[in-house]
Scaffold this active site. Structure first.
Site, PDB file in Angstrom:
ATOM      1  CD  GLU A 135      17.030 -18.056  56.932  1.00  0.00           C
ATOM      2  OE1 GLU A 135      16.194 -17.479  56.222  1.00  0.00           O
ATOM      3  OE2 GLU A 135      17.324 -17.690  58.079  1.00  0.00           O
TER       4      GLU A 135
ATOM      5  CB  ALA B 180      25.199  -7.794  61.443  1.00  0.00           C
TER       6      ALA B 180
HETATM    7  P1  FAD Z   1      14.009  -2.765  57.094  1.00  0.00           P
HETATM    8  O1  FAD Z   1      13.222  -3.161  55.906  1.00  0.00           O
HETATM    9  O2  FAD Z   1      14.900  -1.570  56.963  1.00  0.00           O
HETATM   10  O3  FAD Z   1      12.974  -2.508  58.289  1.00  0.00           O
HETATM   11  C1  FAD Z   1      13.433  -2.314  59.636  1.00  0.00           C
HETATM   12  C2  FAD Z   1      12.478  -1.356  60.361  1.00  0.00           C
HETATM   13  O4  FAD Z   1      12.575  -0.040  59.763  1.00  0.00           O
HETATM   14  C3  FAD Z   1      11.001  -1.755  60.260  1.00  0.00           C
HETATM   15  O5  FAD Z   1      10.375  -1.389  61.457  1.00  0.00           O
HETATM   16  C4  FAD Z   1      10.465  -0.903  59.120  1.00  0.00           C
HETATM   17  O6  FAD Z   1       9.075  -0.618  59.253  1.00  0.00           O
HETATM   18  C5  FAD Z   1      11.320   0.390  59.279  1.00  0.00           C
HETATM   19  N1  FAD Z   1      11.544   1.054  57.982  1.00  0.00           N
HETATM   20  C6  FAD Z   1      11.889   0.465  56.820  1.00  0.00           C
HETATM   21  N2  FAD Z   1      12.000   1.396  55.842  1.00  0.00           N
HETATM   22  C7  FAD Z   1      11.702   2.589  56.416  1.00  0.00           C
HETATM   23  C8  FAD Z   1      11.623   3.936  55.918  1.00  0.00           C
HETATM   24  N3  FAD Z   1      11.886   4.210  54.614  1.00  0.00           N
HETATM   25  N4  FAD Z   1      11.291   4.918  56.801  1.00  0.00           N
HETATM   26  C9  FAD Z   1      11.048   4.644  58.113  1.00  0.00           C
HETATM   27  N5  FAD Z   1      11.095   3.384  58.620  1.00  0.00           N
HETATM   28  C10 FAD Z   1      11.423   2.386  57.785  1.00  0.00           C
HETATM   29  N6  FAD Z   1      19.482 -10.565  60.047  1.00  0.00           N
HETATM   30  C11 FAD Z   1      20.811 -10.745  59.858  1.00  0.00           C
HETATM   31  O7  FAD Z   1      21.638 -10.069  60.486  1.00  0.00           O
HETATM   32  N7  FAD Z   1      21.289 -11.717  58.999  1.00  0.00           N
HETATM   33  C12 FAD Z   1      20.447 -12.497  58.267  1.00  0.00           C
HETATM   34  O8  FAD Z   1      20.901 -13.338  57.495  1.00  0.00           O
HETATM   35  C13 FAD Z   1      19.025 -12.312  58.412  1.00  0.00           C
HETATM   36  N8  FAD Z   1      18.156 -13.028  57.677  1.00  0.00           N
HETATM   37  C14 FAD Z   1      16.805 -12.746  57.772  1.00  0.00           C
HETATM   38  C15 FAD Z   1      15.910 -13.435  56.926  1.00  0.00           C
HETATM   39  C16 FAD Z   1      14.549 -13.186  56.990  1.00  0.00           C
HETATM   40  C17 FAD Z   1      13.608 -13.922  56.064  1.00  0.00           C
HETATM   41  C18 FAD Z   1      14.040 -12.241  57.946  1.00  0.00           C
HETATM   42  C19 FAD Z   1      12.552 -11.982  58.063  1.00  0.00           C
HETATM   43  C20 FAD Z   1      14.921 -11.558  58.773  1.00  0.00           C
HETATM   44  C21 FAD Z   1      16.309 -11.789  58.701  1.00  0.00           C
HETATM   45  N9  FAD Z   1      17.231 -11.102  59.506  1.00  0.00           N
HETATM   46  C22 FAD Z   1      18.580 -11.310  59.348  1.00  0.00           C
HETATM   47  C23 FAD Z   1      16.756 -10.183  60.543  1.00  0.00           C
HETATM   48  C24 FAD Z   1      16.621  -8.720  60.042  1.00  0.00           C
HETATM   49  O9  FAD Z   1      17.895  -8.214  59.716  1.00  0.00           O
HETATM   50  C25 FAD Z   1      15.975  -7.916  61.159  1.00  0.00           C
HETATM   51  O10 FAD Z   1      14.629  -8.302  61.291  1.00  0.00           O
HETATM   52  C26 FAD Z   1      16.098  -6.409  61.081  1.00  0.00           C
HETATM   53  O11 FAD Z   1      15.612  -5.861  62.323  1.00  0.00           O
HETATM   54  C27 FAD Z   1      15.263  -5.749  59.985  1.00  0.00           C
HETATM   55  O12 FAD Z   1      15.766  -5.978  58.747  1.00  0.00           O
HETATM   56  P2  FAD Z   1      14.946  -5.546  57.428  1.00  0.00           P
HETATM   57  O13 FAD Z   1      15.805  -5.859  56.293  1.00  0.00           O
HETATM   58  O14 FAD Z   1      13.576  -6.070  57.449  1.00  0.00           O
HETATM   59  O15 FAD Z   1      14.910  -3.922  57.664  1.00  0.00           O
END
Ligand code: FAD
Length: 289
Positions: A16, A50
């Protein structure tokens, strides 16, 4: 089950990288890419900021270079918390135009002073939207120790199942420093019916400040071995770096031996560290065969 095309019956290795920040130039990122090239990763993913469209253009430009000039599969990240559906559609069109087929679909974290959009409430909404609008290979994030905002591990894994059922082809974990979290997570995932490949995200300890920032941001645990190591080499950054590389290598070798689907190395744009880790892992794996 659809098998993600980036997985080819072996432990996948991916890197990455992030687009230039205020204190770095595109040229520095290009040099990093050149230096990573001959390590022959299965793919390189490019993070997405973002906060603004200029940054998202940089993600596409760098992912396109990896895909079309370096001839290595690239994955472009996308976070949707500040994006409308129309903006996401434009981004998808840019990826298609640049022959980029892999997208890491994220919610992202809210940026200070930027309006949160309501089109996507969770990353699963974005995954479903992308699935509807193109033939992408969709990666998504997961959290061995639970997402920092999740009320419990159980709630987090149920939410992850929704994300996978919405169309995620493969998962990449947040960094962790104790492999037991990964193994327990993998079991929870299998138990709830998540069967897509899961890549283990590994971040080498490069400096104490970097790790402390990550722990504050993501809520990951620091095992005693790591805190002892950081204390021992507190005033010796070069020694800490070497010890950090060794720690990451041991973690990766153990993960490979325990059948991890893949290793996603958070390179921090440091090609020298990525090379040392890749070479040390290879030689240890070969010497154990
Ligand atoms: P989600 O999957 O939406 O989860 C976020 C929270 O919401 C979790 O607590 C989950 O349990 C909860 N949730 C999910 N779905 C539901 C539902 N249906 N109902 C109720 N609660 C729910 N950030 C950036 O800005 N840019 C990047 O390039 C970036 N790259 C990343 C790469 C990796 C491998 C990882 C692990 C993280 C990265 N992040 C990045 C950080 C990420 O955006 C944050 O961790 C963010 O807080 C959560 O994103 P997510 O896509 O996991 O969200």
């Amino acid at each position: 089950m659809k098998t993600a095309h980036l997985f080819k019956n072996k432990t996948v290795l991916s890197f990455e990288i992030f687009p230039p920040k205020r204190d770095t130039s595109l040229e520095t990122v290009n040099q990093t890419l050149e230096a990573l090239r001959d390590l022959a990763p299965d793919f390189i993913s490019v993070t997405y900021s973002a906060s603004g469209s200029a940054n998202s253009a940089a993600t596409v430009a760098i992912a396109a270079k990896i895909q079309n000039e370096q001839r290595i599969d690239s994955a472009a990240h996308l976070s949707c918390i500040h994006r409308t559906k129309d903006e996401v559609l434009t981004y998808l069109e840019q990826l298609k135009a640049n022959n980029i087929q892999n997208i890491l679909a994220l919610l992202g974290d809210p940026q200070l002073g930027v309006a949160v959009q309501k089109d996507f409430r969770h990353a699963s909404d974005l995954v479903a939207f992308i699935r509807e609008h193109g033939d992408f290979n969709i990666l998504a994030a997961c959290y061995p120790e639970g997402h920092i905002a999740a009320p419990s591990l159980e709630a987090d894994i149920r939410n992850l199942k929704i994300k996978v059922d919405s169309g995620a082809d493969q998962l990449v974990t947040q960094l962790f420093f104790d492999n037991q979290f990964f193994y327990a997570f993998r079991e929870r995932a299998a138990k709830i019916g998540i069967h897509v490949p899961i890549e283990a995200g590994i971040m080498p300890v490069i400096s104490r400040g970097q790790i402390e920032r990550m722990v504050a941001l993501c809520g990951v645990s620091l095992p005693a071995r790591l805190t002892d190591m950081m204390a021992r080499y507190d005033n010796h950054p070069a020694d800490l770096l070497e010890a950090g590389i060794d720690y990451a290598v041991r973690q990766i070798v153990d993960l490979i031996e325990h059948g991890a689907d893949g290793i996603h190395l958070y390179t921090m744009n440091n090609a020298t560290v990525a090379r040392k880790i890749s070479e040390a892992v290879q030689s240890r794996i070969i010497s154990r065969r």
